[in-house]
Design an enzyme around this catalytic site. Structure first.
Site, short mmCIF file in Angstrom:
data_model
loop_
_atom_site.label_atom_id
_atom_site.label_comp_id
_atom_site.label_asym_id
_atom_site.label_seq_id
_atom_site.Cartn_x
_atom_site.Cartn_y
_atom_site.Cartn_z
N ASN A 155 87.65 -54.34 77.71
CA ASN A 155 88.61 -53.77 76.64
C ASN A 155 89.83 -54.64 76.93
OD1 ASN A 155 86.69 -51.72 75.81
ND2 ASN A 155 87.32 -50.38 77.57
N CYS A 176 99.70 -51.84 90.75
CA CYS A 176 98.28 -51.59 89.99
C CYS A 176 97.11 -51.11 90.87
CB CYS A 176 98.28 -53.32 89.83
SG CYS A 176 96.43 -53.31 89.13
N ASP A 180 82.55 -47.17 88.58
CA ASP A 180 83.88 -46.33 87.89
C ASP A 180 83.90 -44.94 88.38
OD1 ASP A 180 85.15 -46.96 85.10
OD2 ASP A 180 85.08 -45.28 85.63
N HIS A 219 83.49 -53.93 82.08
CA HIS A 219 82.50 -52.50 82.49
C HIS A 219 81.22 -53.20 82.34
CE1 HIS A 219 85.75 -49.53 81.53
NE2 HIS A 219 86.28 -50.53 81.05
N GLY A 246 91.52 -49.97 73.80
CA GLY A 246 91.29 -48.86 74.65
C GLY A 246 91.44 -49.17 76.04
N HIS A 291 94.58 -54.61 84.56
CA HIS A 291 94.20 -55.64 85.51
C HIS A 291 92.70 -56.04 85.02
CE1 HIS A 291 93.57 -57.10 90.10
NE2 HIS A 291 92.35 -57.26 89.29
N HIS A 335 95.48 -60.67 90.36
CA HIS A 335 95.78 -59.85 89.42
C HIS A 335 96.16 -60.75 88.06
CE1 HIS A 335 97.58 -56.51 87.03
NE2 HIS A 335 98.32 -57.35 86.79
N CYS A 373 94.71 -53.50 91.99
CA CYS A 373 95.15 -54.48 93.04
C CYS A 373 95.06 -53.40 94.59
CB CYS A 373 96.42 -54.87 92.73
SG CYS A 373 96.72 -56.26 91.95
N HIS A 397 89.12 -56.27 83.80
CA HIS A 397 87.94 -56.02 84.36
C HIS A 397 86.86 -55.89 83.25
CE1 HIS A 397 90.37 -52.49 82.78
NE2 HIS A 397 89.12 -51.94 82.48
P1 5GP Z 1 89.84 -49.43 80.73
O1 5GP Z 1 89.90 -48.22 79.78
O2 5GP Z 1 91.19 -49.71 81.01
O3 5GP Z 1 89.00 -50.37 80.02
O4 5GP Z 1 88.96 -48.95 82.17
C1 5GP Z 1 89.68 -48.41 82.96
C2 5GP Z 1 88.44 -47.75 84.04
O5 5GP Z 1 88.78 -47.77 85.14
C3 5GP Z 1 87.93 -46.31 83.42
O6 5GP Z 1 86.47 -46.56 82.97
C4 5GP Z 1 88.27 -45.45 84.40
O7 5GP Z 1 87.39 -44.57 84.71
C5 5GP Z 1 88.30 -46.41 85.74
N1 5GP Z 1 89.37 -45.98 86.79
C6 5GP Z 1 90.60 -45.60 86.74
N2 5GP Z 1 91.04 -45.31 87.81
C7 5GP Z 1 90.09 -45.50 88.82
C8 5GP Z 1 89.85 -45.51 90.23
O8 5GP Z 1 91.02 -45.08 90.73
N3 5GP Z 1 88.79 -45.66 90.87
C9 5GP Z 1 87.70 -46.10 90.03
N4 5GP Z 1 86.66 -46.44 90.91
N5 5GP Z 1 87.58 -46.21 88.63
C10 5GP Z 1 88.86 -46.07 88.01
ZN ZN Z 2 96.23 -55.78 89.50
#
Ligand code: 5GP
Ligand code: ZN
Length: 114
Positions: free
Chosen positions: A87, A4, A30, A102, A93, A98, A46, A7, A100
């Site tokens: 999300n 992950c 992000d 935004h 989307g 894991h 996690h 993680c 989170h």
């Molecule tokens: P989701 O689409 O799952 O709601 O959001 C995942 C978010 O994680 C996206 O906005 C993407 O830009 C961010 N993200 C993905 N990989 C990484 C990473 O390695 N580092 C950081 N800082 N953000 C990441």
């Molecule tokens: Zn995780």
């Protein structure tokens, strides 16, 4: 969870631009921001998303909103305002499974935003 991304960020295997952490949560910028301020807030333990919360980790995420408040203070957007988005699942989307939030802010935002 060993494969992950978040993680790995929490345990330092993948570098991140940290904003704030405490014993239970970690906040970092992000990698591809969609607003001037775009920070991700994750529980250190996690859990895939809100749908996967159980009694065990519900207790763990109790402090989530107070931590969000502290992150917003740290970023200086408490007064100007901010938006929190979880999300949850593929139709919403979610790409990283894991849990989170935004945290978006730093500029005016419309609502609803499409
Ligand atoms: P989701 O689409 O799952 O709601 O959001 C995942 C978010 O994680 C996206 O906005 C993407 O830009 C961010 N993200 C993905 N990989 C990484 C990473 O390695 N580092 C950081 N800082 N953000 C990441
Ligand atoms: Zn995780």
């Amino acid at each position: 969870m060993s494969d992950c991304i978040f993680c790995k960020i929490v345990n330092g295997e993948i570098p991140s631009n940290k904003v704030l952490e405490n014993d239970k949560f970690y906040a970092f910028h992000d990698i591809s921001p969609v607003k001037k301020v775009h920070v991700l807030i994750v529980p250190k333990k996690h859990v895939a998303n809100i749908a996967h919360l159980t009694e065990k980790n519900e207790e763990y995420v109790d402090g989530f909103l107070p931590f969000v408040r502290d992150v917003a203070k740290e970023l200086g957007i408490s007064k100007s305002g901010y938006r929190l988005i979880f999300n949850t699942g593929s139709e919403a989307g979610q790409t990283v499974f894991h849990m989170h939030a935004h945290l978006l802010g730093g500029e005016p935002m419309g609502w609803p935003e499409v």
